[in-house]
Design an enzyme around this catalytic site. Structure first.
Site, PDB file in Angstrom:
ATOM      1  N   LYS A 176       0.448  -1.269  -0.224  1.00  0.00           N
ATOM      2  CA  LYS A 176      -0.028   0.600  -0.138  1.00  0.00           C
ATOM      3  C   LYS A 176       0.074   0.696   0.403  1.00  0.00           C
ATOM      4  CE  LYS A 176      -1.485  -1.450   4.257  1.00  0.00           C
ATOM      5  NZ  LYS A 176      -2.407  -1.542   4.746  1.00  0.00           N
ATOM      6  N   THR A 209      -7.010   9.936   9.820  1.00  0.00           N
ATOM      7  CA  THR A 209      -6.317   8.447   9.066  1.00  0.00           C
ATOM      8  C   THR A 209      -6.464   6.959  10.091  1.00  0.00           C
ATOM      9  OG1 THR A 209      -3.890   8.846   9.103  1.00  0.00           O
ATOM     10  CG2 THR A 209      -4.910   9.185   7.233  1.00  0.00           C
ATOM     11  N   GLY A 211      -6.839   4.105  10.824  1.00  0.00           N
ATOM     12  CA  GLY A 211      -7.721   2.799  10.622  1.00  0.00           C
ATOM     13  C   GLY A 211      -7.780   2.282   9.517  1.00  0.00           C
ATOM     14  N   THR A 212      -7.066   3.359   8.740  1.00  0.00           N
ATOM     15  CA  THR A 212      -7.115   2.999   7.291  1.00  0.00           C
ATOM     16  C   THR A 212      -7.100   1.744   6.738  1.00  0.00           C
ATOM     17  OG1 THR A 212      -5.001   3.938   6.560  1.00  0.00           O
ATOM     18  CG2 THR A 212      -6.712   5.317   6.350  1.00  0.00           C
ATOM     19  N   GLY A 213      -6.023   1.282   7.089  1.00  0.00           N
ATOM     20  CA  GLY A 213      -5.284   0.082   6.997  1.00  0.00           C
ATOM     21  C   GLY A 213      -6.097  -0.789   7.253  1.00  0.00           C
ATOM     22  N   CYS A 214      -6.493  -1.038   8.249  1.00  0.00           N
ATOM     23  CA  CYS A 214      -7.706  -2.428   8.704  1.00  0.00           C
ATOM     24  C   CYS A 214      -9.189  -2.334   7.694  1.00  0.00           C
ATOM     25  CB  CYS A 214      -8.486  -2.189  10.452  1.00  0.00           C
ATOM     26  SG  CYS A 214      -6.751  -1.896  11.341  1.00  0.00           S
TER      27      CYS A 214
HETATM   28  N1  LIG Z   1      -3.634  10.337   2.556  1.00  0.00           N
HETATM   29  C1  LIG Z   1      -4.474   9.608   1.975  1.00  0.00           C
HETATM   30  N2  LIG Z   1      -4.870   9.768   0.865  1.00  0.00           N
HETATM   31  C2  LIG Z   1      -5.785   8.621   0.143  1.00  0.00           C
HETATM   32  N3  LIG Z   1      -5.287   7.059   0.016  1.00  0.00           N
HETATM   33  C3  LIG Z   1      -5.049   7.289   0.978  1.00  0.00           C
HETATM   34  C4  LIG Z   1      -4.096   8.054   2.064  1.00  0.00           C
HETATM   35  N4  LIG Z   1      -3.843   7.478   2.870  1.00  0.00           N
HETATM   36  C5  LIG Z   1      -3.755   5.989   2.826  1.00  0.00           C
HETATM   37  N5  LIG Z   1      -4.396   5.931   2.195  1.00  0.00           N
HETATM   38  C6  LIG Z   1      -4.926   4.773   0.783  1.00  0.00           C
HETATM   39  O1  LIG Z   1      -5.634   3.440   2.590  1.00  0.00           O
HETATM   40  C7  LIG Z   1      -5.118   2.620   1.828  1.00  0.00           C
HETATM   41  C8  LIG Z   1      -5.175   1.476   3.167  1.00  0.00           C
HETATM   42  O2  LIG Z   1      -3.229   2.803   3.442  1.00  0.00           O
HETATM   43  P1  LIG Z   1      -1.866   2.533   4.305  1.00  0.00           P
HETATM   44  O3  LIG Z   1      -0.393   2.636   4.375  1.00  0.00           O
HETATM   45  O4  LIG Z   1      -3.275   4.062   4.983  1.00  0.00           O
HETATM   46  O5  LIG Z   1      -2.553   2.042   5.511  1.00  0.00           O
HETATM   47  P2  LIG Z   1      -2.102   1.280   6.923  1.00  0.00           P
HETATM   48  O6  LIG Z   1      -0.509   2.019   7.027  1.00  0.00           O
HETATM   49  O7  LIG Z   1      -1.792   0.639   7.211  1.00  0.00           O
HETATM   50  O8  LIG Z   1      -2.470   2.273   7.230  1.00  0.00           O
HETATM   51  P3  LIG Z   1      -2.815   1.817   9.418  1.00  0.00           P
HETATM   52  O9  LIG Z   1      -2.130   2.882   9.743  1.00  0.00           O
HETATM   53  O10 LIG Z   1      -4.412   1.800  10.170  1.00  0.00           O
HETATM   54  O11 LIG Z   1      -2.640   0.755  10.235  1.00  0.00           O
HETATM   55  C9  LIG Z   1      -4.493   2.155   0.351  1.00  0.00           C
HETATM   56  O12 LIG Z   1      -5.234   2.038  -0.476  1.00  0.00           O
HETATM   57  C10 LIG Z   1      -3.848   3.744   0.893  1.00  0.00           C
HETATM   58  O13 LIG Z   1      -3.821   3.812  -0.449  1.00  0.00           O
HETATM   59  C1  LIG Z   2      -6.248  -2.507  17.476  1.00  0.00           C
HETATM   60  C2  LIG Z   2      -5.817  -1.627  16.422  1.00  0.00           C
HETATM   61  N1  LIG Z   2      -5.448  -3.090  15.365  1.00  0.00           N
HETATM   62  C3  LIG Z   2      -5.069  -2.524  14.265  1.00  0.00           C
HETATM   63  C4  LIG Z   2      -4.539  -1.293  14.484  1.00  0.00           C
HETATM   64  C5  LIG Z   2      -4.087  -0.488  13.378  1.00  0.00           C
HETATM   65  O1  LIG Z   2      -4.182   1.431  12.630  1.00  0.00           O
HETATM   66  C6  LIG Z   2      -4.727  -0.033  15.445  1.00  0.00           C
HETATM   67  N2  LIG Z   2      -4.592   0.836  15.821  1.00  0.00           N
HETATM   68  N3  LIG Z   2      -5.427  -0.644  16.844  1.00  0.00           N
END
Ligand SMILES: Nc1ncnc2c1ncn2[C@@H]1O[C@H](COP(=O)(O)OP(=O)(O)OP(=O)(O)O)[C@@H](O)[C@H]1O
Ligand SMILES: Cc1ncc(CO)c(N)n1
Length: 271
Positions: A176, A209, A211-214
Protein backbone atom coordinates in the site's frame (compact mmCIF):
# COMPACT_ATOMS: atom_id res chain seq x y z
CA UNK A 1 -34.71 -16.71 5.30
CA UNK A 2 -31.94 -15.05 3.38
CA UNK A 3 -28.50 -16.50 2.74
CA UNK A 4 -25.73 -14.03 3.53
CA UNK A 5 -21.96 -14.04 3.01
CA UNK A 6 -19.89 -14.25 6.19
CA UNK A 7 -16.54 -12.70 7.07
CA UNK A 8 -14.35 -13.13 10.13
CA UNK A 9 -11.79 -10.77 11.62
CA UNK A 10 -9.06 -12.11 13.92
CA UNK A 11 -7.68 -8.90 15.41
CA UNK A 12 -7.30 -6.59 18.38
CA UNK A 13 -9.97 -4.36 19.89
CA UNK A 14 -9.59 -0.57 19.58
CA UNK A 15 -11.65 0.96 22.39
CA UNK A 16 -11.80 4.17 20.33
CA UNK A 17 -13.70 2.36 17.58
CA UNK A 18 -11.62 3.59 14.63
CA UNK A 19 -9.27 0.65 13.97
CA UNK A 20 -9.04 -3.06 14.85
CA UNK A 21 -12.09 -5.29 15.08
CA UNK A 22 -14.42 -2.32 15.43
CA UNK A 23 -13.33 -0.90 12.06
CA UNK A 24 -13.53 -4.38 10.53
CA UNK A 25 -17.06 -5.12 11.77
CA UNK A 26 -18.32 -1.69 10.67
CA UNK A 27 -16.84 -2.30 7.23
CA UNK A 28 -18.33 -5.80 6.92
CA UNK A 29 -21.73 -4.40 7.88
CA UNK A 30 -21.49 -1.57 5.33
CA UNK A 31 -20.66 -4.08 2.61
CA UNK A 32 -23.64 -6.31 3.47
CA UNK A 33 -21.59 -9.15 4.91
CA UNK A 34 -22.29 -10.86 8.24
CA UNK A 35 -19.32 -10.05 10.50
CA UNK A 36 -17.74 -12.25 13.19
CA UNK A 37 -14.72 -11.55 15.38
CA UNK A 38 -11.98 -13.34 17.29
CA UNK A 39 -10.22 -11.07 19.75
CA UNK A 40 -6.44 -11.38 20.03
CA UNK A 41 -5.90 -8.44 22.38
CA UNK A 42 -7.73 -5.59 24.04
CA UNK A 43 -6.14 -2.18 23.60
CA UNK A 44 -6.93 0.89 25.63
CA UNK A 45 -6.78 3.28 22.69
CA UNK A 46 -8.17 6.55 21.35
CA UNK A 47 -7.36 8.97 18.51
CA UNK A 48 -4.28 10.16 20.46
CA UNK A 49 -2.62 6.76 20.73
CA UNK A 50 -2.50 3.38 22.43
CA UNK A 51 -2.40 3.69 26.21
CA UNK A 52 -2.26 -0.05 27.08
CA UNK A 53 -2.30 -3.51 25.48
CA UNK A 54 -3.78 -6.65 27.09
CA UNK A 55 -3.18 -9.75 24.93
CA UNK A 56 -5.51 -12.75 25.10
CA UNK A 57 -4.06 -16.19 25.84
CA UNK A 58 -3.44 -18.38 22.75
CA UNK A 59 -6.01 -20.81 24.22
CA UNK A 60 -8.68 -18.08 24.27
CA UNK A 61 -7.90 -17.34 20.62
CA UNK A 62 -8.14 -21.03 19.67
CA UNK A 63 -11.45 -21.46 21.51
CA UNK A 64 -13.05 -18.45 19.79
CA UNK A 65 -12.01 -19.76 16.37
CA UNK A 66 -13.37 -23.23 17.20
CA UNK A 67 -16.74 -21.76 18.22
CA UNK A 68 -17.08 -20.02 14.87
CA UNK A 69 -15.73 -22.87 12.75
CA UNK A 70 -17.89 -25.54 14.41
CA UNK A 71 -21.12 -23.62 13.86
CA UNK A 72 -21.28 -20.84 11.29
CA UNK A 73 -18.01 -21.22 9.38
CA UNK A 74 -16.82 -18.30 7.29
CA UNK A 75 -16.50 -17.38 3.60
CA UNK A 76 -13.34 -15.31 4.12
CA UNK A 77 -11.22 -14.03 6.98
CA UNK A 78 -8.67 -11.37 7.76
CA UNK A 79 -6.04 -11.12 10.44
CA UNK A 80 -5.01 -7.79 11.98
CA UNK A 81 -3.13 -7.19 15.24
CA UNK A 82 -1.80 -10.58 16.41
CA UNK A 83 0.70 -9.28 18.99
CA UNK A 84 2.81 -12.38 19.77
CA UNK A 85 4.43 -15.45 18.20
CA UNK A 86 2.21 -17.66 20.38
CA UNK A 87 -1.00 -16.07 19.07
CA UNK A 88 0.27 -16.31 15.48
CA UNK A 89 0.99 -20.02 16.01
CA UNK A 90 -2.56 -20.57 17.38
CA UNK A 91 -4.16 -18.74 14.42
CA UNK A 92 -2.00 -20.59 11.85
CA UNK A 93 -2.85 -23.95 13.45
CA UNK A 94 -6.59 -23.23 13.20
CA UNK A 95 -6.43 -21.91 9.61
CA UNK A 96 -4.73 -25.18 8.65
CA UNK A 97 -7.19 -27.30 10.69
CA UNK A 98 -10.27 -25.72 9.09
CA UNK A 99 -8.60 -25.47 5.66
CA UNK A 100 -9.57 -21.83 5.25
CA UNK A 101 -8.25 -20.41 1.98
CA UNK A 102 -9.62 -16.89 1.58
CA UNK A 103 -7.23 -15.53 4.18
CA UNK A 104 -6.17 -11.87 4.09
CA UNK A 105 -3.17 -11.12 6.33
CA UNK A 106 -2.81 -7.44 7.27
CA UNK A 107 0.63 -7.57 8.93
CA UNK A 108 -0.11 -4.91 11.55
CA UNK A 109 3.08 -4.00 13.46
CA UNK A 110 2.81 -0.51 14.97
CA UNK A 111 0.03 2.00 15.60
CA UNK A 112 0.12 5.51 14.05
CA UNK A 113 1.72 6.82 17.26
CA UNK A 114 4.50 4.20 17.13
CA UNK A 115 3.17 1.86 19.85
CA UNK A 116 3.98 -1.85 19.34
CA UNK A 117 1.11 -4.04 18.12
CA UNK A 118 3.38 -6.96 17.15
CA UNK A 119 6.32 -8.01 19.28
CA UNK A 120 9.62 -7.76 17.41
CA UNK A 121 10.38 -11.44 17.97
CA UNK A 122 7.03 -12.39 16.38
CA UNK A 123 8.03 -11.12 12.91
CA UNK A 124 9.67 -14.45 11.99
CA UNK A 125 6.51 -16.36 13.00
CA UNK A 126 4.43 -14.06 10.83
CA UNK A 127 6.76 -14.79 7.90
CA UNK A 128 7.17 -18.53 8.45
CA UNK A 129 3.83 -19.64 9.99
CA UNK A 130 1.19 -17.29 8.58
CA UNK A 131 2.29 -15.91 5.20
CA UNK A 132 2.41 -19.37 3.57
CA UNK A 133 -1.32 -19.72 4.44
CA UNK A 134 -2.33 -16.32 3.07
CA UNK A 135 -4.33 -15.69 -0.07
CA UNK A 136 -3.28 -12.02 0.18
CA UNK A 137 -0.88 -10.05 2.39
CA UNK A 138 -1.38 -6.27 2.63
CA UNK A 139 1.66 -4.50 4.15
CA UNK A 140 2.13 -0.74 4.15
CA UNK A 141 5.62 0.41 3.16
CA UNK A 142 7.25 0.26 6.63
CA UNK A 143 5.77 -3.24 7.21
CA UNK A 144 7.00 -4.39 3.78
CA UNK A 145 10.47 -3.07 4.72
CA UNK A 146 10.52 -5.10 7.94
CA UNK A 147 9.26 -8.26 6.21
CA UNK A 148 11.72 -8.03 3.30
CA UNK A 149 14.63 -6.41 5.17
CA UNK A 150 15.06 -3.97 2.30
CA UNK A 151 14.59 -0.22 1.94
CA UNK A 152 11.64 0.80 -0.28
CA UNK A 153 11.99 4.22 -1.93
CA UNK A 154 11.08 3.86 -5.60
CA UNK A 155 8.50 1.99 -7.70
CA UNK A 156 11.29 -0.46 -8.65
CA UNK A 157 11.92 -1.11 -4.93
CA UNK A 158 8.18 -1.72 -4.41
CA UNK A 159 8.12 -4.26 -7.23
CA UNK A 160 11.25 -6.01 -5.92
CA UNK A 161 9.68 -6.11 -2.44
CA UNK A 162 6.48 -7.64 -3.92
CA UNK A 163 8.59 -10.39 -5.51
CA UNK A 164 10.48 -11.04 -2.27
CA UNK A 165 7.23 -11.18 -0.27
CA UNK A 166 5.62 -13.49 -2.82
CA UNK A 167 8.46 -15.98 -2.27
CA UNK A 168 7.37 -16.24 1.40
CA UNK A 169 4.21 -18.05 0.24
CA UNK A 170 1.14 -15.81 -0.11
CA UNK A 171 -0.76 -16.15 -3.41
CA UNK A 172 -1.07 -12.36 -3.77
CA UNK A 173 0.91 -9.42 -2.36
CA UNK A 174 -0.44 -5.86 -2.07
CA UNK A 175 1.96 -3.10 -1.01
CA UNK A 176 0.00 0.00 0.00
CA UNK A 177 1.12 3.52 -0.77
CA UNK A 178 -0.44 5.43 2.11
CA UNK A 179 3.02 6.17 3.51
CA UNK A 180 4.50 7.42 0.19
CA UNK A 181 4.87 11.00 1.42
CA UNK A 182 6.25 12.61 -1.77
CA UNK A 183 3.46 11.42 -4.06
CA UNK A 184 0.18 13.23 -4.80
CA UNK A 185 -1.40 9.85 -5.56
CA UNK A 186 -1.99 6.99 -3.09
CA UNK A 187 -0.74 4.10 -5.22
CA UNK A 188 -1.02 0.44 -4.19
CA UNK A 189 0.57 -2.41 -6.17
CA UNK A 190 -0.76 -5.94 -6.35
CA UNK A 191 1.32 -8.92 -7.51
CA UNK A 192 0.37 -12.56 -8.11
CA UNK A 193 3.86 -13.87 -8.87
CA UNK A 194 3.58 -12.95 -12.57
CA UNK A 195 1.74 -9.71 -13.15
CA UNK A 196 1.60 -6.32 -11.43
CA UNK A 197 -1.70 -4.44 -11.04
CA UNK A 198 -1.76 -0.79 -9.95
CA UNK A 199 -4.54 0.90 -7.97
CA UNK A 200 -4.45 4.66 -7.64
CA UNK A 201 -6.49 7.38 -6.01
CA UNK A 202 -5.80 11.04 -5.31
CA UNK A 203 -3.95 11.52 -2.02
CA UNK A 204 -6.27 13.31 0.38
CA UNK A 205 -4.53 15.80 2.70
CA UNK A 206 -5.89 14.85 6.13
CA UNK A 207 -4.77 13.74 9.57
CA UNK A 208 -7.92 11.61 9.97
CA UNK A 209 -6.35 8.35 8.87
CA UNK A 210 -6.77 6.26 12.00
CA UNK A 211 -7.71 2.74 10.92
CA UNK A 212 -7.24 3.15 7.16
CA UNK A 213 -5.27 -0.11 6.86
CA UNK A 214 -7.79 -2.11 8.91
CA UNK A 215 -10.77 -0.72 7.01
CA UNK A 216 -9.11 -1.37 3.65
CA UNK A 217 -8.20 -5.02 4.38
CA UNK A 218 -11.68 -5.59 5.88
CA UNK A 219 -13.30 -4.24 2.69
CA UNK A 220 -11.13 -6.58 0.58
CA UNK A 221 -12.16 -9.50 2.84
CA UNK A 222 -15.85 -8.61 2.54
CA UNK A 223 -15.60 -8.57 -1.26
CA UNK A 224 -13.77 -11.93 -1.27
CA UNK A 225 -16.49 -13.35 1.00
CA UNK A 226 -19.08 -12.31 -1.58
CA UNK A 227 -17.13 -14.15 -4.28
CA UNK A 228 -15.02 -11.45 -5.96
CA UNK A 229 -11.63 -12.29 -7.47
CA UNK A 230 -8.67 -10.63 -5.71
CA UNK A 231 -8.08 -7.73 -8.20
CA UNK A 232 -11.80 -6.86 -8.22
CA UNK A 233 -11.95 -7.05 -4.42
CA UNK A 234 -8.96 -4.67 -4.14
CA UNK A 235 -10.48 -2.28 -6.69
CA UNK A 236 -13.80 -2.11 -4.80
CA UNK A 237 -12.00 -1.72 -1.45
CA UNK A 238 -9.86 1.10 -2.84
CA UNK A 239 -13.02 3.07 -3.73
CA UNK A 240 -14.47 2.32 -0.29
CA UNK A 241 -11.37 3.55 1.59
CA UNK A 242 -10.92 6.63 -0.62
CA UNK A 243 -14.50 7.73 0.18
CA UNK A 244 -13.99 6.88 3.88
CA UNK A 245 -10.82 9.05 4.05
CA UNK A 246 -12.24 11.91 1.98
CA UNK A 247 -15.26 12.16 4.29
CA UNK A 248 -13.28 11.58 7.52
CA UNK A 249 -15.10 12.49 10.71
CA UNK A 250 -14.13 14.95 13.43
CA UNK A 251 -13.96 12.77 16.51
CA UNK A 252 -11.32 13.00 19.25
CA UNK A 253 -8.27 15.25 19.57
CA UNK A 254 -5.77 13.28 17.47
CA UNK A 255 -5.89 11.22 14.28
CA UNK A 256 -9.63 10.93 13.71
CA UNK A 257 -11.23 7.80 12.25
CA UNK A 258 -12.37 7.30 8.67
CA UNK A 259 -16.03 7.42 7.72
CA UNK A 260 -17.29 3.90 7.14
CA UNK A 261 -20.63 4.99 5.69
CA UNK A 262 -19.15 7.49 3.20
CA UNK A 263 -19.62 5.11 0.26
CA UNK A 264 -23.38 5.60 0.75
CA UNK A 265 -22.97 9.38 0.33
CA UNK A 266 -21.35 8.73 -3.04
CA UNK A 267 -24.14 6.49 -4.25
CA UNK A 268 -21.51 3.78 -4.35
CA UNK A 269 -23.29 1.15 -2.24
CA UNK A 270 -22.02 -2.38 -2.81
CA UNK A 271 -24.13 -5.45 -2.30
N1 LIG B 1 -4.14 10.36 2.51
C1 LIG B 1 -4.63 9.38 1.77
N2 LIG B 1 -5.40 9.65 0.67
C2 LIG B 1 -5.92 8.66 -0.09
N3 LIG B 1 -5.71 7.35 0.13
C3 LIG B 1 -4.94 7.01 1.19
C4 LIG B 1 -4.37 8.00 2.07
N4 LIG B 1 -3.68 7.34 3.05
C5 LIG B 1 -3.83 6.02 2.80
N5 LIG B 1 -4.56 5.81 1.68
C6 LIG B 1 -4.97 4.51 1.12
O1 LIG B 1 -5.60 3.81 2.19
C7 LIG B 1 -5.29 2.42 2.11
C8 LIG B 1 -4.59 2.00 3.41
O2 LIG B 1 -3.24 2.33 3.29
P1 LIG B 1 -2.23 2.76 4.44
O3 LIG B 1 -0.87 2.73 3.82
O4 LIG B 1 -2.69 4.03 5.08
O5 LIG B 1 -2.45 1.59 5.46
P2 LIG B 1 -1.82 1.43 6.88
O6 LIG B 1 -0.61 2.27 7.03
O7 LIG B 1 -1.68 -0.03 7.08
O8 LIG B 1 -2.94 1.99 7.82
P3 LIG B 1 -2.88 2.00 9.43
O9 LIG B 1 -2.06 3.18 9.78
O10 LIG B 1 -4.32 2.12 9.80
O11 LIG B 1 -2.24 0.72 9.88
C9 LIG B 1 -4.43 2.26 0.85
O12 LIG B 1 -5.25 1.96 -0.25
C10 LIG B 1 -3.80 3.63 0.70
O13 LIG B 1 -3.38 3.87 -0.64
C1 LIG C 1 -6.32 -2.85 17.65
C2 LIG C 1 -5.62 -2.18 16.54
N1 LIG C 1 -5.37 -2.85 15.40
C3 LIG C 1 -4.74 -2.26 14.37
C4 LIG C 1 -4.32 -0.94 14.46
C5 LIG C 1 -3.57 -0.30 13.30
O1 LIG C 1 -4.24 0.75 12.76
C6 LIG C 1 -4.60 -0.25 15.68
N2 LIG C 1 -4.23 1.05 15.83
N3 LIG C 1 -5.24 -0.90 16.68
Amino acid sequence: MKNVSKALTIAGSDSGGGAGIQADLKTFQELNVYGMSVLTAVTAQNTLGVQAVYPMTPEAVRRQIDSIAQDMGTDALKTGMLFSAEIIAAVAEKIRQYQWEKVVVDPVMVAKGGETLLEREAVDSLKNDLLPLACLVTPNIPEAEVLTEMSIQTMEDKKAACQKLHRLGPKWVLIKGGHDRGDDQATDILFDGKEFFTFQSKRIPTKNTHGTGCTFSAAITAELAKGAEVPDAVSAAKKFIAAAIENGIKIGKGHGPTNHWAHRLKGDESN
